[in-house]
Scaffold this motif. Structure first.
Motif, PDB file in Angstrom:
ATOM      1  N   THR A  52       0.852  -1.189   0.000  1.00  0.00           N
ATOM      2  CA  THR A  52       0.000   0.000   0.000  1.00  0.00           C
ATOM      3  C   THR A  52       0.887   1.238   0.000  1.00  0.00           C
ATOM      4  O   THR A  52       1.706   1.416   0.902  1.00  0.00           O
ATOM      5  N   GLU A  53       0.720   2.065  -1.022  1.00  0.00           N
ATOM      6  CA  GLU A  53       1.539   3.276  -1.136  1.00  0.00           C
ATOM      7  C   GLU A  53       1.101   4.313  -0.111  1.00  0.00           C
ATOM      8  O   GLU A  53      -0.087   4.507   0.108  1.00  0.00           O
ATOM      9  N   PHE A  54       2.086   4.985   0.539  1.00  0.00           N
ATOM     10  CA  PHE A  54       1.708   6.044   1.484  1.00  0.00           C
ATOM     11  C   PHE A  54       2.379   7.383   1.193  1.00  0.00           C
ATOM     12  O   PHE A  54       2.048   8.385   1.812  1.00  0.00           O
ATOM     13  N   LEU A  55       3.348   7.411   0.275  1.00  0.00           N
ATOM     14  CA  LEU A  55       4.005   8.684  -0.032  1.00  0.00           C
ATOM     15  C   LEU A  55       4.512   8.679  -1.467  1.00  0.00           C
ATOM     16  O   LEU A  55       5.200   7.742  -1.884  1.00  0.00           O
ATOM     17  N   ASP A  56       4.172   9.748  -2.199  1.00  0.00           N
ATOM     18  CA  ASP A  56       4.616   9.902  -3.593  1.00  0.00           C
ATOM     19  C   ASP A  56       5.521  11.132  -3.661  1.00  0.00           C
ATOM     20  O   ASP A  56       5.068  12.246  -3.394  1.00  0.00           O
ATOM     21  N   LEU A  57       6.792  10.915  -3.998  1.00  0.00           N
ATOM     22  CA  LEU A  57       7.747  12.026  -4.065  1.00  0.00           C
ATOM     23  C   LEU A  57       7.979  12.480  -5.505  1.00  0.00           C
ATOM     24  O   LEU A  57       8.935  13.205  -5.798  1.00  0.00           O
ATOM     25  N   GLY A  58       7.129  12.018  -6.402  1.00  0.00           N
ATOM     26  CA  GLY A  58       7.128  12.529  -7.767  1.00  0.00           C
ATOM     27  C   GLY A  58       8.227  11.981  -8.659  1.00  0.00           C
ATOM     28  O   GLY A  58       8.890  11.003  -8.330  1.00  0.00           O
ATOM     29  N   ALA A  59       8.398  12.664  -9.803  1.00  0.00           N
ATOM     30  CA  ALA A  59       9.419  12.233 -10.769  1.00  0.00           C
ATOM     31  C   ALA A  59      10.793  12.595 -10.228  1.00  0.00           C
ATOM     32  O   ALA A  59      11.029  13.738  -9.844  1.00  0.00           O
ATOM     33  N   GLN A  60      11.671  11.619 -10.173  1.00  0.00           N
ATOM     34  CA  GLN A  60      13.010  11.830  -9.606  1.00  0.00           C
ATOM     35  C   GLN A  60      14.068  11.235 -10.528  1.00  0.00           C
ATOM     36  O   GLN A  60      13.845  10.211 -11.170  1.00  0.00           O
ATOM     37  N   PRO A  61      15.250  11.856 -10.539  1.00  0.00           N
ATOM     38  CA  PRO A  61      16.357  11.329 -11.362  1.00  0.00           C
ATOM     39  C   PRO A  61      17.166  10.307 -10.559  1.00  0.00           C
ATOM     40  O   PRO A  61      16.887  10.088  -9.384  1.00  0.00           O
ATOM     41  N   ASN A  62      18.189   9.738 -11.164  1.00  0.00           N
ATOM     42  CA  ASN A  62      19.172   8.964 -10.398  1.00  0.00           C
ATOM     43  C   ASN A  62      19.864   9.948  -9.453  1.00  0.00           C
ATOM     44  O   ASN A  62      20.365  10.985  -9.892  1.00  0.00           O
TER      45      ASN A  62
END
Ligand code: SAM
Ligand code: TMP
Ligand code: ZN
Length: 405
Positions: A12-22
């Motif tokens: 179950t997802e609880f946090l989305d930190l968005g589009a991220q690079p390496n």
């Protein structure tokens, strides 16, 4: 539905930190085209409670010849790993021919002491650049990803190990099934696997959401590690909380039934239970704190800039990729980041494209405010940069909350 990488339970997802690079891919100026991005989000397994990333980044994208992180860059960490090595040497002192293996030895910061003591050892690390630095210190290294096949080859060529150690590396390895099969092949019957990684308890307590980035796939607790160990035929027999890197735990695993767990295991489990750590309600609250930190930090930096102040950052950490990209902090808010790592200097921060400069640039002239991305090295850096504070400069920190010192 996404499933747990260990036990196939529901995530179950609880946090989305968005589009991220390496987080460790620092492009050259003018070469930001085609940068890799993925969705950085975290979930919890409803069966084994393991907190983990929802998406996995291919390992070759992260660990390669140019991997820029050098473990020896911090004097505090050098001392920590020297003490760790001496501890390992003490546990194998009675063995006539001990063999110590390290997964993710990096530049040999720990194994150099083992090598210096004349004890048989082998480091395993796929990043050829850092492996060469370890070799220059007299450390034997196999440039490879540790996994079942590598472990079988090592056991066949060099025999079984008394201790396999990994610092800030096991949490980077989604493919634990293969790792544990490898450990089973490589460890002597009474051998132990010792590893240390950022502790979810500290991450939640300090809202240190920047511990979440591509390389950090798992966020361990005593409870989830106990369950993981059990799943792979091992047992959690000791835990030790460590102050380094913003709070870690050193876990010791042995084959099931070969050692009596120390009282510290039951104590940490009870502590986690009393705090509802890794319970959905706690993780949801953590996620709300993360969003609050983002809003406050962005507002502060925007205001300082609007008032005409000069703000730079200190420490182009992998962690800071999450902060900069999640909060939308770029060169319009931060003039540059200083960092002591030659491989990062002259480059741009991943995704956010803030120029990275040498620490000399910090005092030339001193800025009014400095965002301390390397907050886990605060003591060391603040001692080194005492003049900044003496001249009226203020450090900005964002853990446990947004504040200035
Ligand atoms: N142990 C050092 C420390 O604590 O400072 C290095 C930690 S660094 C964050 C992680 C290291 O693990 C990198 O040097 C990377 O190349 C290595 N690594 C990644 N996957 C690996 C694998 N499957 N086997 C061995 N090392 C691996
Ligand atoms: P880490 O938090 O992953 O260990 O990364 C620390 C980063 O900060 C690394 O890129 C090196 C840099 N650094 C400095 O620039 N000066 C320092 O004094 C220390 C300790 C680290
Ligand atoms: Zn699970």
């Amino acid at each position: 539905m996404t499933i747990c990488r260990i036990c196939a339970g529901p995530l179950t997802e609880f946090l989305d930190l968005g589009a991220q690079p390496n987080s460790d891919a620092f492009p050259k100026p003018g070469e930001t085209e085609g940068e890799f991005f993925f969705r950085l989000a975290v979930g919890r397994c409803g069966s084994c409670t393991m907190v983990q990333l929802m998406e996995e980044v291919p390992r070759e994208r992260m660990f390669h010849e140019d991997y820029p992180y050098h473990s020896s860059g911090s004097s505090v960490m050098r001392e920590h790993f020297e003490a760790t090595a001496r501890g390992i040497l003490a546990t194998v002192a009675d063995d006539p021919d001990p063999f110590v293996v390290e997964i993710g030895c990096n530049d040999g910061v720990m194994l150099a002491t083992v090598a210096g003591a004349g004890v048989r050892h082998l480091g395993v690390d796929p990043s050829a650049g850092v492996a060469d630095r370890a070799r220059a210190k007299g450390v034997r290294v196999r440039t490879a990803f540790f996994e079942e096949e590598t472990a079988l080859a090592i056991a066949a060529a060099e025999g079984r190990a008394d201790v396999v150690y990994a610092a800030n590396t096991l949490c980077h390895l989604p493919y634990l099934e293969s790792i544990f099969r490898g450990l089973d092949a490589l460890l002597k019957p009474e051998g132990v696997f010792v590893f240390e990684d950022p502790y979810l308890g500290d991450i939640v307590e300090r809202t240190s959401f920047d511990q979440i980035y591509d390389e950090h796939f798992y966020f361990f607790t005593a409870r989830s590690v106990q369950s993981m160990a059990h799943h792979y035929g091992f047992e959690l027999v000791d835990v030790l909380r460590l102050p380094v890197h913003g709070g870690e735990v050193r876990y010791t695993l042995a084959r099931r039934g070969t050692r009596v767990p120390t009282a510290s295991v039951a104590e940490l489990l009870a502590d986690e239970d009393s705090k509802d750590l890794a319970e959905p309600v706690t993780l949801e609250r953590f996620a709300a704190e993360v969003r609050r930190t983002r809003d406050e930090l962005t507002a502060l930096l925007t205001r300082l800039r609007a008032e005409g102040h000069r703000v730079v950052a200190y420490g182009a950490t992998a962690k800071s990729a999450t902060v900069a990209n999640y909060c939308g902090i770029g060169p319009e808010l931060i003039s540059f980041v200083c960092d002591s790592t030659p491989a990062k200097q002259g480059r741009l921060t991943p995704g956010s494209h803030i120029p990275v400069r040498t620490p000399d640039a910090f005092g030339d002239p001193y800025p009014e405010y400095a965002l301390l991305f390397a907050w886990n090295h605060a003591e060391e850096i603040m001692a080194k940069e005492q003049k900044f504070r003496e001249r009226g400069g203020r450090w900005i920190l964002y853990t446990p909350d947004v504040h200035m010192v």
